[in-house]
Design an enzyme around this catalytic site. Structure first.
Site, PDB file in Angstrom:
ATOM      1  N   THR A  54       0.876  -1.058   0.363  1.00  0.00           N
ATOM      2  CA  THR A  54       0.322   0.498   0.255  1.00  0.00           C
ATOM      3  C   THR A  54       0.847   1.247  -0.115  1.00  0.00           C
ATOM      4  O   THR A  54       2.198   0.789  -0.398  1.00  0.00           O
ATOM      5  CB  THR A  54      -0.520  -0.132   1.300  1.00  0.00           C
ATOM      6  OG1 THR A  54      -0.404   0.039   2.692  1.00  0.00           O
ATOM      7  CG2 THR A  54      -1.773  -1.397   1.713  1.00  0.00           C
ATOM      8  N   CYS A  55       0.363   2.260   0.088  1.00  0.00           N
ATOM      9  CA  CYS A  55       0.771   3.410  -0.037  1.00  0.00           C
ATOM     10  C   CYS A  55       1.759   3.962   1.573  1.00  0.00           C
ATOM     11  O   CYS A  55       2.979   4.188   1.555  1.00  0.00           O
ATOM     12  CB  CYS A  55      -0.053   4.755   0.179  1.00  0.00           C
ATOM     13  SG  CYS A  55      -0.698   5.502  -1.621  1.00  0.00           S
ATOM     14  N   ARG A  57       2.949   0.796   3.520  1.00  0.00           N
ATOM     15  CA  ARG A  57       3.747  -0.160   3.756  1.00  0.00           C
ATOM     16  C   ARG A  57       3.544  -0.861   2.679  1.00  0.00           C
ATOM     17  O   ARG A  57       3.080  -1.459   1.995  1.00  0.00           O
ATOM     18  CB  ARG A  57       2.577  -1.138   4.674  1.00  0.00           C
ATOM     19  CG  ARG A  57       1.941  -1.382   4.365  1.00  0.00           C
ATOM     20  CD  ARG A  57       1.279  -2.625   5.962  1.00  0.00           C
ATOM     21  NE  ARG A  57       0.603  -1.329   6.574  1.00  0.00           N
ATOM     22  CZ  ARG A  57       1.030  -1.120   7.751  1.00  0.00           C
ATOM     23  NH1 ARG A  57       1.881  -1.737   8.136  1.00  0.00           N
ATOM     24  NH2 ARG A  57       0.636  -0.011   8.446  1.00  0.00           N
ATOM     25  N   SER A 112      -2.056   1.419  11.428  1.00  0.00           N
ATOM     26  CA  SER A 112      -2.278   2.741  10.403  1.00  0.00           C
ATOM     27  C   SER A 112      -1.281   4.427  10.599  1.00  0.00           C
ATOM     28  O   SER A 112      -1.181   4.561  11.913  1.00  0.00           O
ATOM     29  CB  SER A 112      -2.999   2.358   9.762  1.00  0.00           C
ATOM     30  OG  SER A 112      -3.129   1.733   9.334  1.00  0.00           O
ATOM     31  N   ALA A 193      -7.500   6.557 -10.865  1.00  0.00           N
ATOM     32  CA  ALA A 193      -9.079   6.962 -11.656  1.00  0.00           C
ATOM     33  C   ALA A 193      -9.114   5.506  -9.834  1.00  0.00           C
ATOM     34  O   ALA A 193      -9.710   4.557  -9.696  1.00  0.00           O
ATOM     35  CB  ALA A 193      -9.840   6.377 -12.389  1.00  0.00           C
ATOM     36  N   GLY A 194      -8.510   5.091  -9.516  1.00  0.00           N
ATOM     37  CA  GLY A 194      -8.069   4.193  -8.647  1.00  0.00           C
ATOM     38  C   GLY A 194      -9.531   3.833  -6.914  1.00  0.00           C
ATOM     39  O   GLY A 194      -9.602   5.890  -7.076  1.00  0.00           O
ATOM     40  N   GLU A 195      -9.073   3.243  -5.956  1.00  0.00           N
ATOM     41  CA  GLU A 195      -9.728   3.571  -4.996  1.00  0.00           C
ATOM     42  C   GLU A 195      -9.496   5.222  -3.894  1.00  0.00           C
ATOM     43  O   GLU A 195      -9.815   5.863  -3.832  1.00  0.00           O
ATOM     44  CB  GLU A 195      -9.251   2.536  -3.999  1.00  0.00           C
ATOM     45  CG  GLU A 195     -10.024   2.500  -2.999  1.00  0.00           C
ATOM     46  CD  GLU A 195      -9.963   1.287  -1.836  1.00  0.00           C
ATOM     47  OE1 GLU A 195     -10.473   1.102  -0.806  1.00  0.00           O
ATOM     48  OE2 GLU A 195      -9.009   0.021  -2.508  1.00  0.00           O
ATOM     49  N   MET A 196      -8.103   5.171  -3.935  1.00  0.00           N
ATOM     50  CA  MET A 196      -7.920   6.410  -3.366  1.00  0.00           C
ATOM     51  C   MET A 196      -7.985   7.680  -3.879  1.00  0.00           C
ATOM     52  O   MET A 196      -8.657   8.681  -3.037  1.00  0.00           O
ATOM     53  CB  MET A 196      -6.258   6.045  -3.611  1.00  0.00           C
ATOM     54  CG  MET A 196      -5.854   7.532  -2.133  1.00  0.00           C
ATOM     55  SD  MET A 196      -6.023   7.330  -0.758  1.00  0.00           S
ATOM     56  CE  MET A 196      -5.302   6.609   0.244  1.00  0.00           C
TER      57      MET A 196
END
Length: 423
Positions: A54-55, A57, A112, A193-196
């Site tokens: 992820t961004c 980790r 997180s 255009a992703g989830e974030m």
């Protein structure tokens, strides 16, 4: 069976180093294949593996008969093109109960940048599905992650760990509001255009900006997202020429190289007559060249820069952390008990196979006796006696072997196994 994990995150490694180990979801399957095949030939099919990227980790979880932390560590360093010593100075390694506890804490949002945030749970589920699709997930890691999800659900249900949490997207809106007096007068561009980006666009759209645009490599996907917010879609290739139109730029793509360079931003500033631009780079690796931050009238924030904002209100949730840790501890104990029982599975299988072999032999002998016309009662008596003798032979032999101390220990074990009274 043993479980081990290693990784680096926002608390142990700088953004640029994390970027070297970022894997897009469609890269997970070949990356897992590379990791598993890096073990000794003929051994890797037995190594279970999963990668969470992820961004904030990148973590590798593995399970096998023997822990191979050093090997996994060397493979990760090589895949990121960094010296093992550099990676080791920023990474953490965990095994068995430590690895389980860490996975449970990550799933529950306790590890997180935003305490209690829920997005990581969805990202973990995506990673598990990718590992399962790649054929890299066995029963041990499957149990670990399914229990992680169950613990995370209990933590969110039984505690207030997620109350008042500030997401990265909400933090970006808050910072933008400090720069622009009225966000309704701003033009906002989202790159990706992703989830974030979906999450960020939702937060900014709530402030009713003057316009919203989505720039994406695949125009169709960009149009689909833009239509939800009454915005326009544009091709990524048009980005440099249109950058000057926007007051706020939020970028998060899976590109391995920056897509917004220093030169393009300088030209945009000139065209804007140096009206300020607010830029948020949520990507790992970076989407925006870091040199952009030094420009006057540019306010650039990365995921790490947003840390201070998202930590606000965290003190209000610390009381829930203690409750969450109790739930996690119980989950870890349960998983370790299950893992310990897994060690006896081969022995149980051998015992069952031996018992089946004895049973088959006595059944064959009984059928022959019946075929010869022997009385049924006599055949049953012979079969039961034969099975009993086979089952008791090993125990009786052990009682007569070894010295007095070993015989005493054997006698206690046999008593416990064979002379238990039914309750």
């Amino acid at each position: 069976m043993s479980v081990w994990a290693l990784g680096l995150n926002h608390t142990t490694a700088p953004l640029d180093l994390r970027g070297r180990f970022a894997f897009a979801l469609d890269q997970i399957a070949p990356t897992l294949q590379s990791l598993r095949s890096s073990f000794a030939p003929g051994h890797h099919p037995q190594v279970e593996a999963a990668i969470i990227s992820t961004c904030n980790r990148t973590e590798i979880y593995c399970a096998s008969e023997h822990i191979a932390l050093d090997h996994t560590f060397g493979w990760l360093a090589q895949s990121g093109g960094v010296a093992p010593a550099l990676l080791r100075s920023h990474a953490y390694t965990l095994h068995n109960d430590e690895a389980a506890r860490h996975a449970f804490r990550v799933a529950s949002g306790l590890d997180s940048m935003v305490l209690g945030e829920a997005q990581i749970l969805g990202q973990m589920k995506d990673a598990v599905r990718a590992a399962e699709t790649a054929g890299a997930l066995g029963s041990t890691l499957n149990q670990l992650f399914q229990r992680s999800f169950a613990v995370a659900k209990e933590v969110r249900t039984a505690t207030e760990i997620g109350a008042h949490s500030i997401s990265m997207a909400a933090a970006a809106v808050r910072l933008a509001g400090q720069l622009f007096e009225d966000l309704r007068s701003t033009r906002v561009l989202f790159v990706g255009a992703g989830e974030m980006i979906d999450l960020a666009a939702t937060h900014f759209a709530a402030k009713e900006p003057k316009s919203i645009a989505i720039a994406n490599r695949t125009l169709e996907r960009g149009e689909k997202l833009a239509s939800r917010f009454g915005g326009e879609a544009m091709r990524l290739a048009d980005l440099p020429s249109r950058l000057a139109e926007f007051d706020i730029i939020v970028s998060c793509t899976a590109s391995t190289l920056p897509i917004i360079g220093l030169g393009a931003v300088e030209r945009a500033l000139k065209a804007r007559k140096h009206r300020p631009m607010f830029m948020v780079d949520l990507a790992v690796p970076r989407d925006i060249e870091p040199e952009v931050k030094a420009l006057e009238d540019i306010y650039l924030y990365t995921v790490d820069d947003l840390a201070q904002v998202v930590q606000q209100g965290q003190a209000n949730r610390q009381a829930a952390v203690a409750q969450a840790e109790v739930i996690i501890d119980a989950g870890v104990q349960s998983f370790m008990h299950w893992l310990g029982q897994r060690g006896t599975v081969p022995l149980i299988q051998q015992l069952n196979a031996q018992a089946d072999e004895w049973r088959a032999a006595e059944m064959t002998r009984a059928r022959k006796l019946l075929a010869k016309g022997e009385p049924v009662e006599a055949v049953l008596e012979a079969m039961s006696r034969g099975l009993t003798q086979k089952m008791m032979h090993g125990a009786m032999a052990e009682l007569h072997a070894g010295d007095a101390a070993s015989r005493e220990q054997t006698a206690q074990t046999i008593s416990r196994l064979f002379l238990r009274k039914e309750r």
